[in-house]
Design a protein around this motif. Structure first.
Motif, PDB file in Angstrom:
ATOM      1  N   MET A 174     -11.971  40.920 -36.223  1.00  0.00           N
ATOM      2  CA  MET A 174     -11.944  39.493 -35.914  1.00  0.00           C
ATOM      3  C   MET A 174     -10.929  38.759 -36.791  1.00  0.00           C
ATOM      4  SD  MET A 174     -15.933  38.540 -35.490  1.00  0.00           S
ATOM      5  CE  MET A 174     -15.717  36.786 -35.762  1.00  0.00           C
ATOM      6  N   GLU A 175      -9.929  38.227 -36.129  1.00  0.00           N
ATOM      7  CA  GLU A 175      -8.822  37.591 -36.836  1.00  0.00           C
ATOM      8  C   GLU A 175      -9.280  36.381 -37.669  1.00  0.00           C
ATOM      9  OE1 GLU A 175      -4.963  38.293 -37.792  1.00  0.00           O
ATOM     10  OE2 GLU A 175      -6.374  39.520 -36.636  1.00  0.00           O
ATOM     11  N   GLN A 176     -10.255  35.630 -37.097  1.00  0.00           N
ATOM     12  CA  GLN A 176     -10.716  34.409 -37.781  1.00  0.00           C
ATOM     13  C   GLN A 176     -11.406  34.707 -39.114  1.00  0.00           C
ATOM     14  OE1 GLN A 176     -13.061  32.270 -34.848  1.00  0.00           O
ATOM     15  NE2 GLN A 176     -12.126  30.365 -35.543  1.00  0.00           N
ATOM     16  N   LEU A 177     -12.170  35.808 -39.134  1.00  0.00           N
ATOM     17  CA  LEU A 177     -12.838  36.208 -40.379  1.00  0.00           C
ATOM     18  C   LEU A 177     -11.797  36.537 -41.433  1.00  0.00           C
ATOM     19  CD1 LEU A 177     -15.763  38.699 -39.576  1.00  0.00           C
ATOM     20  CD2 LEU A 177     -15.881  36.270 -40.106  1.00  0.00           C
ATOM     21  N   LYS A 178     -10.818  37.291 -40.993  1.00  0.00           N
ATOM     22  CA  LYS A 178      -9.746  37.716 -41.894  1.00  0.00           C
ATOM     23  C   LYS A 178      -9.051  36.495 -42.510  1.00  0.00           C
ATOM     24  CE  LYS A 178      -5.163  39.693 -41.388  1.00  0.00           C
ATOM     25  NZ  LYS A 178      -4.250  40.327 -40.459  1.00  0.00           N
ATOM     26  N   GLU A 179      -8.660  35.565 -41.651  1.00  0.00           N
ATOM     27  CA  GLU A 179      -7.967  34.357 -42.123  1.00  0.00           C
ATOM     28  C   GLU A 179      -8.832  33.597 -43.112  1.00  0.00           C
ATOM     29  OE1 GLU A 179      -4.853  33.412 -41.560  1.00  0.00           O
ATOM     30  OE2 GLU A 179      -4.712  35.353 -40.553  1.00  0.00           O
ATOM     31  N   CYS A 180     -10.114  33.476 -42.768  1.00  0.00           N
ATOM     32  CA  CYS A 180     -11.021  32.682 -43.583  1.00  0.00           C
ATOM     33  C   CYS A 180     -11.145  33.285 -44.988  1.00  0.00           C
ATOM     34  CB  CYS A 180     -12.375  32.619 -42.885  1.00  0.00           C
ATOM     35  SG  CYS A 180     -13.513  31.544 -43.707  1.00  0.00           S
ATOM     36  N   ILE A 181     -11.268  34.600 -45.062  1.00  0.00           N
ATOM     37  CA  ILE A 181     -11.403  35.236 -46.385  1.00  0.00           C
ATOM     38  C   ILE A 181     -10.075  35.149 -47.143  1.00  0.00           C
ATOM     39  CG2 ILE A 181     -11.965  37.360 -47.645  1.00  0.00           C
ATOM     40  CD1 ILE A 181     -13.743  38.156 -45.251  1.00  0.00           C
ATOM     41  N   LEU A 182      -8.984  35.464 -46.441  1.00  0.00           N
ATOM     42  CA  LEU A 182      -7.682  35.470 -47.118  1.00  0.00           C
ATOM     43  C   LEU A 182      -7.323  34.087 -47.644  1.00  0.00           C
ATOM     44  CD1 LEU A 182      -5.532  37.915 -44.923  1.00  0.00           C
ATOM     45  CD2 LEU A 182      -6.797  38.376 -47.034  1.00  0.00           C
ATOM     46  N   ASN A 183      -7.749  33.038 -46.930  1.00  0.00           N
ATOM     47  CA  ASN A 183      -7.396  31.674 -47.342  1.00  0.00           C
ATOM     48  C   ASN A 183      -8.316  31.094 -48.411  1.00  0.00           C
ATOM     49  OD1 ASN A 183      -5.254  31.588 -45.595  1.00  0.00           O
ATOM     50  ND2 ASN A 183      -6.452  30.721 -43.901  1.00  0.00           N
ATOM     51  N   SER A 184      -9.351  31.838 -48.801  1.00  0.00           N
ATOM     52  CA  SER A 184     -10.317  31.296 -49.763  1.00  0.00           C
ATOM     53  C   SER A 184     -10.078  31.871 -51.144  1.00  0.00           C
ATOM     54  CB  SER A 184     -11.750  31.643 -49.328  1.00  0.00           C
ATOM     55  OG  SER A 184     -11.990  31.135 -48.046  1.00  0.00           O
ATOM     56  N   LYS A 185     -10.148  31.001 -52.139  1.00  0.00           N
ATOM     57  CA  LYS A 185      -9.979  31.489 -53.513  1.00  0.00           C
ATOM     58  C   LYS A 185     -11.341  31.654 -54.200  1.00  0.00           C
ATOM     59  CE  LYS A 185      -7.766  30.777 -57.880  1.00  0.00           C
ATOM     60  NZ  LYS A 185      -7.105  31.912 -58.408  1.00  0.00           N
ATOM     61  N   LYS A 186     -12.217  30.655 -54.053  1.00  0.00           N
ATOM     62  CA  LYS A 186     -13.514  30.687 -54.749  1.00  0.00           C
ATOM     63  C   LYS A 186     -14.591  31.109 -53.756  1.00  0.00           C
ATOM     64  CE  LYS A 186     -14.059  26.893 -57.325  1.00  0.00           C
ATOM     65  NZ  LYS A 186     -13.982  25.417 -57.609  1.00  0.00           N
ATOM     66  N   ILE A 187     -15.154  32.296 -53.986  1.00  0.00           N
ATOM     67  CA  ILE A 187     -16.076  32.856 -52.991  1.00  0.00           C
ATOM     68  C   ILE A 187     -17.439  33.173 -53.617  1.00  0.00           C
ATOM     69  CG2 ILE A 187     -16.433  34.732 -51.325  1.00  0.00           C
ATOM     70  CD1 ILE A 187     -13.401  35.091 -51.194  1.00  0.00           C
ATOM     71  N   VAL A 188     -18.510  32.695 -52.977  1.00  0.00           N
ATOM     72  CA  VAL A 188     -19.871  33.089 -53.366  1.00  0.00           C
ATOM     73  C   VAL A 188     -20.302  34.210 -52.430  1.00  0.00           C
ATOM     74  CG1 VAL A 188     -22.295  32.367 -53.461  1.00  0.00           C
ATOM     75  CG2 VAL A 188     -20.508  30.800 -54.241  1.00  0.00           C
ATOM     76  N   VAL A 189     -20.708  35.344 -52.999  1.00  0.00           N
ATOM     77  CA  VAL A 189     -21.195  36.459 -52.182  1.00  0.00           C
ATOM     78  C   VAL A 189     -22.689  36.608 -52.431  1.00  0.00           C
ATOM     79  CG1 VAL A 189     -21.058  38.945 -51.737  1.00  0.00           C
ATOM     80  CG2 VAL A 189     -18.976  37.674 -52.310  1.00  0.00           C
ATOM     81  N   LYS A 190     -23.485  36.408 -51.391  1.00  0.00           N
ATOM     82  CA  LYS A 190     -24.947  36.546 -51.525  1.00  0.00           C
ATOM     83  C   LYS A 190     -25.370  37.886 -50.939  1.00  0.00           C
ATOM     84  CE  LYS A 190     -29.348  36.222 -50.056  1.00  0.00           C
ATOM     85  NZ  LYS A 190     -30.084  36.647 -48.847  1.00  0.00           N
ATOM     86  N   ILE A 191     -26.164  38.623 -51.699  1.00  0.00           N
ATOM     87  CA  ILE A 191     -26.574  39.959 -51.266  1.00  0.00           C
ATOM     88  C   ILE A 191     -28.089  39.976 -51.082  1.00  0.00           C
ATOM     89  CG2 ILE A 191     -26.485  42.410 -51.850  1.00  0.00           C
ATOM     90  CD1 ILE A 191     -24.219  41.556 -53.898  1.00  0.00           C
ATOM     91  N   GLY A 192     -28.531  40.354 -49.906  1.00  0.00           N
ATOM     92  CA  GLY A 192     -29.956  40.320 -49.574  1.00  0.00           C
ATOM     93  C   GLY A 192     -30.728  41.522 -50.109  1.00  0.00           C
ATOM     94  N   SER A 193     -32.033  41.330 -50.250  1.00  0.00           N
ATOM     95  CA  SER A 193     -32.911  42.399 -50.761  1.00  0.00           C
ATOM     96  C   SER A 193     -32.812  43.664 -49.915  1.00  0.00           C
ATOM     97  CB  SER A 193     -34.370  41.951 -50.744  1.00  0.00           C
ATOM     98  OG  SER A 193     -34.579  40.875 -51.599  1.00  0.00           O
TER      99      SER A 193
END
Ligand code: GLU
Length: 268
Positions: free
Chosen positions: A1-20
């Motif tokens: 998915m191109e949109q996901l790629k763009e969104c991640i590449l364009n972001s500098k500060k990222i919160v990653v939440k990991i589920g139980s």
């Protein structure tokens, strides 16, 4: 998915939440392969010049597994004790795995009160910014052992959203054990299809049938969509990905991952 790629590449500060359910194996131990792969991917993001904060669930289930008291899972005093035990299991694993990349981790345990109190909020912000400036990865969880049910944030989707807003993050990624949001519950319907992009998370909450909560996580799909609505209001997009899939974040940065992107008004 191109949109996901763009969104991640364009972001500098990222919160990653990991589920139980992503990082715990069925016997309540830390799923080392999955966690190691997530740590690898967080380091890939850091290598790309991004700053990452991790919000990690899993203390409760890893505590049950550590002392093998599955029959006490429902008791409040045990639930709080499990989180105290499991938090150590989790942090030991994070420390060990990030050390392979010469990255330090820091434990931050927060409560709802911390977000409602101006002074505490400032202190949290200062601590988080300092850690990030020093290249340390904050690993955040709710301080479950000091909170009774009534006053808890209760789920880490919300905690991650509050953290993303506090930090003014560019993106929040939720790693769950589902591929994203479907138009029907995929466990009951073979023809359920993945919703790839959502403009209005609030509208979505009322329009789809929301399935059962997962077995260990407290939130289920509802709190994920609510978390998206919450961060979207602040102009922060959210991506829901299946964290049990090997290299899902890395695949997404190559345009090969599937998930649900909540763009909010940014998408309009
Ligand atoms: N804080 C809880 C734990 O670490 C998890 C909350 C959640 O599942 O969202 O066990």
């Amino acid at each position: 998915m191109e949109q996901l790629k763009e969104c991640i590449l364009n972001s500098k500060k990222i919160v990653v939440k990991i589920g139980s359910n992503v990082i715990s194996a069925e016997d309540g131990t830390v799923d080392r392969n999955v966690l190691y792969n997530i740590v690898e991917q967080v380091n890939s993001l850091i290598d790309m010049g991004k700053q990452v904060m991790v919000v990690s669930s899993g203390a409760g289930v890893c505590g049950v597994g550590a002392i093998n008291r599955w029959n006490r899972r429902g008791d409040l005093n045990y639930k709080q004790a499990f989180c105290a035990i499991g938090q150590v299991e989790l942090m030991m694993a994070y420390k060990e795995y990030f050390a392979d990349y010469d990255v330090h981790v820091a434990q931050i345990l927060l409560t709802r009160d911390d977000f409602n109190d101006h002074h505490r909020t400032l202190n949290i912000r200062n601590t988080l910014f300092t850690l990030i400036d020093e290249g340390v990865v904050p690993i955040i969880n709710e301080n479950d052992s000091v909170c009774v049910e009534e006053i808890k944030i209760g789920d880490n989707d919300t905690l991650a959203a509050l953290t993303a807003i506090l930090w003014n993050a560019d993106l929040m990624i939720i790693l769950s054990d589902i591929d994203g949001v479907f138009d029907k519950d995929p466990k009951n319907s073979d023809d359920a299809s993945l919703i790839e992009a959502v403009d209005n998370a609030e509208e979505l909450i009322s329009s789809i049938s929301i399935g059962e909560k997962s077995s260990f996580g407290t939130g289920g799909i509802r709190t994920k969509i609510e978390a998206a609505a919450r961060v979207n209001k602040f102009g922060i997009p959210m991506i829901l990905l299946n964290g049990t899939k090997h290299d899902i974040i890395r695949d997404s940065t190559r345009g090969e991952g599937r998930g649900t992107l909540f763009l909010g008004t940014i998408g309009k």
